[in-house]
Design a protein around this motif. Structure first.
Motif, PDB file in Angstrom:
ATOM      1  N   ASN A 158       0.823  -1.220   0.000  1.00 50.55           N
ATOM      2  CA  ASN A 158       0.000   0.000   0.000  1.00 50.55           C
ATOM      3  C   ASN A 158       0.857   1.271   0.000  1.00 50.55           C
ATOM      4  O   ASN A 158       0.460   2.284  -0.589  1.00 50.55           O
ATOM      5  CB  ASN A 158      -0.967  -0.008   1.183  1.00 50.55           C
ATOM      6  N   THR A 159       2.018   1.208   0.623  1.00 50.34           N
ATOM      7  CA  THR A 159       2.923   2.373   0.616  1.00 50.34           C
ATOM      8  C   THR A 159       3.509   2.576  -0.783  1.00 50.34           C
ATOM      9  O   THR A 159       3.583   3.700  -1.288  1.00 50.34           O
ATOM     10  CB  THR A 159       4.047   2.190   1.665  1.00 50.34           C
ATOM     11  N   VAL A 160       3.887   1.469  -1.428  1.00 53.85           N
ATOM     12  CA  VAL A 160       4.392   1.564  -2.809  1.00 53.85           C
ATOM     13  C   VAL A 160       3.288   2.105  -3.704  1.00 53.85           C
ATOM     14  O   VAL A 160       3.515   3.003  -4.533  1.00 53.85           O
ATOM     15  CB  VAL A 160       4.866   0.168  -3.317  1.00 53.85           C
ATOM     16  N   ASP A 161       2.092   1.574  -3.536  1.00 53.52           N
ATOM     17  CA  ASP A 161       0.926   2.017  -4.316  1.00 53.52           C
ATOM     18  C   ASP A 161       0.765   3.532  -4.199  1.00 53.52           C
ATOM     19  O   ASP A 161       0.609   4.246  -5.195  1.00 53.52           O
ATOM     20  CB  ASP A 161      -0.308   1.288  -3.779  1.00 53.52           C
ATOM     21  N   HIS A 162       0.840   4.017  -2.982  1.00 53.66           N
ATOM     22  CA  HIS A 162       0.653   5.449  -2.727  1.00 53.66           C
ATOM     23  C   HIS A 162       1.753   6.271  -3.390  1.00 53.66           C
ATOM     24  O   HIS A 162       1.481   7.275  -4.068  1.00 53.66           O
ATOM     25  CB  HIS A 162       0.629   5.680  -1.206  1.00 53.66           C
ATOM     26  N   LYS A 163       2.987   5.810  -3.253  1.00 55.32           N
ATOM     27  CA  LYS A 163       4.119   6.541  -3.847  1.00 55.32           C
ATOM     28  C   LYS A 163       3.975   6.590  -5.371  1.00 55.32           C
ATOM     29  O   LYS A 163       4.202   7.632  -5.996  1.00 55.32           O
ATOM     30  CB  LYS A 163       5.451   5.868  -3.472  1.00 55.32           C
ATOM     31  N   LEU A 164       3.596   5.483  -5.973  1.00 51.42           N
ATOM     32  CA  LEU A 164       3.474   5.444  -7.440  1.00 51.42           C
ATOM     33  C   LEU A 164       2.276   6.257  -7.913  1.00 51.42           C
ATOM     34  O   LEU A 164       2.337   6.964  -8.914  1.00 51.42           O
ATOM     35  CB  LEU A 164       3.363   3.991  -7.930  1.00 51.42           C
ATOM     36  N   PHE A 165       1.189   6.161  -7.172  1.00 47.08           N
ATOM     37  CA  PHE A 165      -0.025   6.928  -7.499  1.00 47.08           C
ATOM     38  C   PHE A 165       0.288   8.430  -7.509  1.00 47.08           C
ATOM     39  O   PHE A 165      -0.132   9.159  -8.399  1.00 47.08           O
ATOM     40  CB  PHE A 165      -1.122   6.593  -6.486  1.00 47.08           C
ATOM     41  N   GLU A 166       1.070   8.841  -6.504  1.00 55.43           N
ATOM     42  CA  GLU A 166       1.461  10.255  -6.414  1.00 55.43           C
ATOM     43  C   GLU A 166       2.294  10.689  -7.615  1.00 55.43           C
ATOM     44  O   GLU A 166       2.320  11.852  -7.978  1.00 55.43           O
ATOM     45  CB  GLU A 166       2.271  10.498  -5.126  1.00 55.43           C
ATOM     46  N   GLN A 167       2.998   9.732  -8.216  1.00 53.69           N
ATOM     47  CA  GLN A 167       3.800  10.012  -9.422  1.00 53.69           C
ATOM     48  C   GLN A 167       2.950   9.947 -10.686  1.00 53.69           C
ATOM     49  O   GLN A 167       3.465  10.043 -11.789  1.00 53.69           O
ATOM     50  CB  GLN A 167       4.911   8.973  -9.590  1.00 53.69           C
ATOM     51  N   GLY A 168       1.654   9.685 -10.526  1.00 53.90           N
ATOM     52  CA  GLY A 168       0.760   9.629 -11.687  1.00 53.90           C
ATOM     53  C   GLY A 168       0.722   8.267 -12.373  1.00 53.90           C
ATOM     54  O   GLY A 168       0.220   8.139 -13.496  1.00 53.90           O
ATOM     55  N   LYS A 169       1.242   7.233 -11.705  1.00 56.33           N
ATOM     56  CA  LYS A 169       1.215   5.891 -12.308  1.00 56.33           C
ATOM     57  C   LYS A 169      -0.142   5.241 -12.055  1.00 56.33           C
ATOM     58  O   LYS A 169      -0.847   5.582 -11.105  1.00 56.33           O
ATOM     59  CB  LYS A 169       2.316   5.001 -11.713  1.00 56.33           C
ATOM     60  N   HIS A 170      -0.464   4.263 -12.906  1.00 52.55           N
ATOM     61  CA  HIS A 170      -1.736   3.539 -12.784  1.00 52.55           C
ATOM     62  C   HIS A 170      -1.483   2.256 -12.005  1.00 52.55           C
ATOM     63  O   HIS A 170      -0.793   1.355 -12.506  1.00 52.55           O
ATOM     64  CB  HIS A 170      -2.302   3.235 -14.177  1.00 52.55           C
ATOM     65  N   THR A 171      -2.001   2.205 -10.804  1.00 51.47           N
ATOM     66  CA  THR A 171      -1.660   1.109  -9.884  1.00 51.47           C
ATOM     67  C   THR A 171      -2.914   0.587  -9.178  1.00 51.47           C
ATOM     68  O   THR A 171      -3.954   1.246  -9.146  1.00 51.47           O
ATOM     69  CB  THR A 171      -0.688   1.612  -8.787  1.00 51.47           C
TER      70      THR A 171
END
Ligand SMILES: Nc1ncnc2c1ncn2[C@@H]1O[C@H](COP(=O)(O)OS(=O)(=O)O)[C@@H](OP(=O)(O)O)[C@H]1O
Ligand SMILES: Nc1ncnc2c1ncn2[C@@H]1O[C@H](COP(=O)(O)OP(=O)(O)O)[C@@H](O)[C@H]1O
Length: 204
Positions: free
Chosen positions: A47-60
């Motif tokens: 969930n932390t990775v998800d959040h970090k990637l989401f913040e970068q605009g990635k689709h997760t």
């Protein structure tokens, strides 16, 4: 491997290909398969990775053990056969996410090496990233956020992974996270760094 029961079914090619979706997303689709004992940190780190990637605009997206077991897999328990079917279904679902160009994180104990290898097999080259969240039984039992180890030790839960059911450690994990020694944020950063340095966060 589960057998195909239905006959007279035909595979449909999508009009919008996986490649086009990845191009639009600006990154690859892949499965980040977190595996480890209950309490090792799979869900929190995913969930932390998800959040970090989401913040970068990635689709997760995150597929999480307890949540999936309340829906799609509510008819499955924790016998070896049911765990295998649990992982097979999650594998197929995560393949669909990958085909949609999404970086999907799964957080399941997935205790059997053979089951994880089957998922690796159904995915394309480089699309399955096995992440071993390594924490000793002592650490996990010390955390015991749901009190399940305590119940397992008291004999109230039978067949609990690490107590009286096996956990087969990965032999070829792409990434091993030291969850005994390091904190959540540092471990999540290691996963993001792996994705960056292996070209997952760009496309083509
Ligand atoms: N017998 C037994 N063994 C292990 N775990 C048990 C058991 N019974 C219930 N739980 C709870 O279910 C979560 C594990 O589900 P999973 O779907 O990840 O398990 S498996 O991959 O099919 O082995 C696991 O959650 P996590 O702590 O998030 O791993 C436990 O909360
Ligand atoms: N590396 C870590 N350092 C400190 N606490 C952790 C670490 N990993 C997980 N935890 C804590 O342990 C508990 C169990 O983590 P969780 O992610 O639910 O594990 P799992 O999904 O593998 O069962 C949570 O309270 C979480 O905050």
């Amino acid at each position: 491997m589960a057998e195909q029961k239905a006959t007279n079914v035909t595979w449909h090619e999508h009009h919008v290909s996986k490649e086009k979706r990845c191009q639009q997303n600006g990154h690859k689709g892949a499965v980040l398969w977190f595996t480890g004992l209950s309490g090792s940190g799979k869900s929190t780190i995913a969930n932390t990775v998800d959040h970090k990637l989401f913040e970068q605009g990635k689709h997760t997206f995150v597929l999480d053990g307890d949540n999936v077991r309340m829906g799609l897999n509510k008819n499955l328990g924790f016998s070896p056969e049911d765990r295998t079917e649990n992982i097979r279904r999650i594998g197929e679902v995560s393949k669909l996410y990958t085909d949609a160009g999404i970086l999907v994180m799964t957080a399941f104990i997935s205790p059997y090496r053979e089951d994880r290898d089957q998922v690796r097999e159904i995915l394309g080259d480089g699309e399955f990233i096995e992440i071993f969240v390594k924490a000793s039984l002592e650490t996990c039992e010390g955390r015991d956020p749901k009190g399940l180890y305590k119940k397992a030790r008291a004999g109230e839960i039978k067949g609990f992974t690490g107590i009286d059911a096996p956990y087969e450690e990965p032999e070829k994990a792409e990434l091993i996270l030291d969850s005994d020694g390091k904190g959540i944020d540092e471990l999540a950063d290691e996963v993001v760094a792996y994705l960056e340095s292996n070209g997952y966060l760009t496309y083509p």
